[in-house]
Design a protein around this motif. Structure first.
Motif, PDB file in Angstrom:
ATOM      1  N   GLY A  95      11.021 -35.791 -14.624  1.00 41.43           N
ATOM      2  CA  GLY A  95      12.178 -35.224 -13.959  1.00 41.43           C
ATOM      3  C   GLY A  95      11.909 -33.825 -13.435  1.00 41.43           C
ATOM      4  O   GLY A  95      10.764 -33.404 -13.288  1.00 41.43           O
ATOM      5  N   ALA A  96      12.975 -33.101 -13.193  1.00 46.74           N
ATOM      6  CA  ALA A  96      12.859 -31.811 -12.510  1.00 46.74           C
ATOM      7  C   ALA A  96      12.499 -30.648 -13.426  1.00 46.74           C
ATOM      8  O   ALA A  96      11.922 -29.663 -12.980  1.00 46.74           O
ATOM      9  N   ALA A  97      12.811 -30.724 -14.717  1.00 50.32           N
ATOM     10  CA  ALA A  97      12.628 -29.567 -15.603  1.00 50.32           C
ATOM     11  C   ALA A  97      11.194 -29.392 -16.098  1.00 50.32           C
ATOM     12  O   ALA A  97      10.776 -28.276 -16.401  1.00 50.32           O
ATOM     13  N   TRP A  98      10.444 -30.491 -16.200  1.00 47.59           N
ATOM     14  CA  TRP A  98       9.085 -30.434 -16.748  1.00 47.59           C
ATOM     15  C   TRP A  98       8.093 -31.062 -15.790  1.00 47.59           C
ATOM     16  O   TRP A  98       8.348 -32.115 -15.211  1.00 47.59           O
ATOM     17  N   GLN A  99       6.946 -30.436 -15.677  1.00 41.51           N
ATOM     18  CA  GLN A  99       5.840 -30.974 -14.884  1.00 41.51           C
ATOM     19  C   GLN A  99       4.904 -31.697 -15.842  1.00 41.51           C
ATOM     20  O   GLN A  99       4.430 -31.120 -16.817  1.00 41.51           O
ATOM     21  N   PHE A 100       4.647 -32.965 -15.566  1.00 41.59           N
ATOM     22  CA  PHE A 100       3.724 -33.744 -16.381  1.00 41.59           C
ATOM     23  C   PHE A 100       2.292 -33.404 -15.977  1.00 41.59           C
ATOM     24  O   PHE A 100       1.956 -33.410 -14.797  1.00 41.59           O
ATOM     25  N   THR A 124      -0.985 -42.469 -32.057  1.00 40.61           N
ATOM     26  CA  THR A 124      -0.730 -41.057 -31.793  1.00 40.61           C
ATOM     27  C   THR A 124      -1.207 -40.719 -30.386  1.00 40.61           C
ATOM     28  O   THR A 124      -2.317 -41.106 -29.998  1.00 40.61           O
ATOM     29  N   PHE A 125      -0.352 -40.014 -29.643  1.00 33.98           N
ATOM     30  CA  PHE A 125      -0.660 -39.569 -28.289  1.00 33.98           C
ATOM     31  C   PHE A 125      -0.504 -38.060 -28.208  1.00 33.98           C
ATOM     32  O   PHE A 125       0.307 -37.479 -28.925  1.00 33.98           O
ATOM     33  N   ARG A 126      -1.263 -37.451 -27.308  1.00 35.03           N
ATOM     34  CA  ARG A 126      -1.148 -36.012 -27.028  1.00 35.03           C
ATOM     35  C   ARG A 126      -0.869 -35.861 -25.540  1.00 35.03           C
ATOM     36  O   ARG A 126      -1.625 -36.337 -24.703  1.00 35.03           O
ATOM     37  N   ALA A 127       0.242 -35.201 -25.229  1.00 33.56           N
ATOM     38  CA  ALA A 127       0.611 -34.964 -23.825  1.00 33.56           C
ATOM     39  C   ALA A 127       0.643 -33.471 -23.554  1.00 33.56           C
ATOM     40  O   ALA A 127       0.944 -32.671 -24.453  1.00 33.56           O
ATOM     41  N   LEU A 128       0.328 -33.104 -22.328  1.00 30.19           N
ATOM     42  CA  LEU A 128       0.453 -31.729 -21.868  1.00 30.19           C
ATOM     43  C   LEU A 128       1.503 -31.681 -20.772  1.00 30.19           C
ATOM     44  O   LEU A 128       1.461 -32.491 -19.835  1.00 30.19           O
ATOM     45  N   VAL A 129       2.433 -30.732 -20.910  1.00 29.67           N
ATOM     46  CA  VAL A 129       3.496 -30.572 -19.937  1.00 29.67           C
ATOM     47  C   VAL A 129       3.681 -29.070 -19.691  1.00 29.67           C
ATOM     48  O   VAL A 129       3.261 -28.242 -20.492  1.00 29.67           O
ATOM     49  N   ALA A 130       4.309 -28.753 -18.563  1.00 28.11           N
ATOM     50  CA  ALA A 130       4.612 -27.358 -18.253  1.00 28.11           C
ATOM     51  C   ALA A 130       6.007 -27.297 -17.664  1.00 28.11           C
ATOM     52  O   ALA A 130       6.458 -28.240 -16.987  1.00 28.11           O
ATOM     53  N   ALA A 131       6.702 -26.205 -17.908  1.00 34.13           N
ATOM     54  CA  ALA A 131       8.014 -26.014 -17.310  1.00 34.13           C
ATOM     55  C   ALA A 131       7.864 -25.979 -15.804  1.00 34.13           C
ATOM     56  O   ALA A 131       6.938 -25.356 -15.278  1.00 34.13           O
ATOM     57  N   ALA A 132       8.748 -26.686 -15.115  1.00 32.37           N
ATOM     58  CA  ALA A 132       8.663 -26.759 -13.657  1.00 32.37           C
ATOM     59  C   ALA A 132       9.165 -25.479 -13.020  1.00 32.37           C
ATOM     60  O   ALA A 132       9.857 -24.697 -13.584  1.00 32.37           O
TER      61      ALA A 132
END
Length: 132
Positions: A95-100, A124-132
């Protein structure tokens, strides 16, 4: 802004609903008493600041549990493999709030429940995200 683990869980639902037909849409945050097997249960999520100075990045560790009552471990291993295939290095819409940025499978453990009837896979998974 919602916690990225909540947004990631929604993205998992959307992707798994399409990619893992064997679960029949049975993905639970809280498992009902009259649950039909097999199913996926969302386990623990951990969100950690990635420490970067240049962006508001987060690492999200997600634990997913697959439960089966089929005889042997064929069903639970097949479904766990399908879940891994659906999420490992997938492109997810947050969505708009987080950048995958990325997601990677870390490990899978297979367990036999002491009840003698239930097989269990823990992914178990590891994801990296950043605030959009």
């Amino acid at each position: 802004m919602a916690d990225p683990s909540l947004v990631l869980q929604g993205a998992f639902n959307a992707r798994l609903r399409v990619q893992v037909a064997a679960l029949g849409g049975r993905f639970f945050d809280r498992v009902p008493a009259d649950v039909v097997f097999p199913y996926l249960e969302y386990g623990e999520f951990q969100t950690v600041d990635d420490g970067a100075q240049c962006h508001d990045g987060q690492e999200v560790f997600a634990t997913l549990h697959v439960w089966s009552r089929a005889i042997g471990q064929v069903e639970v291993k097949t479904i766990a493999g399908a879940v891994r295939g659906a999420l490992h290095e997938a492109e997810l819409d947050l969505g708009a709030a987080w950048q995958f940025l990325e997601i990677a499978h870390q490990d899978t453990r297979y367990l036999k429940d002491p009840d003698g009837l239930t097989s269990h896979a823990v992914l178990t998974f590891r994801a990296l995200v950043a605030a959009a």
